[in-house]
Motif scaffolding. Sequence first.
Motif: not given
Length: 109
Positions: A21-23, A70-75
């Motif tokens: 998970r990132l962000g 910038t906002y981000y979310y990755g999984e």
Amino acid sequence: MRRAKAIIPALFLLAACGSVRLGQEFDPSVFEAKVQRGTTKQAEVRAWMGAPAGVGVSVEISGERYEQWTYYYGEGHLPNLADARLKLLQIKFDQQGVVRSYTWSGELK
């Protein structure tokens, strides 16, 4: 040494089954419901979303400069991340710290 030989394969096994998970998770539709272009200020966005993952500058073709958050979310799951998902929100603020525009892409959860 024997212990290291047992730990290394265990680490590879965990990596093969692990998730990444990132962000910070966020919901773009919640942001859209709250934000008002030309009115909402940086402090309000920070209160809703927390600190941005990145801050930069955007220069338009007209020469106008905007501060861009910038906002981000990755999984996804290791090892190949074939099921990876990413959301990205970018917000442009004028010199007074007021939202002028924003873009988001990715999957809603």
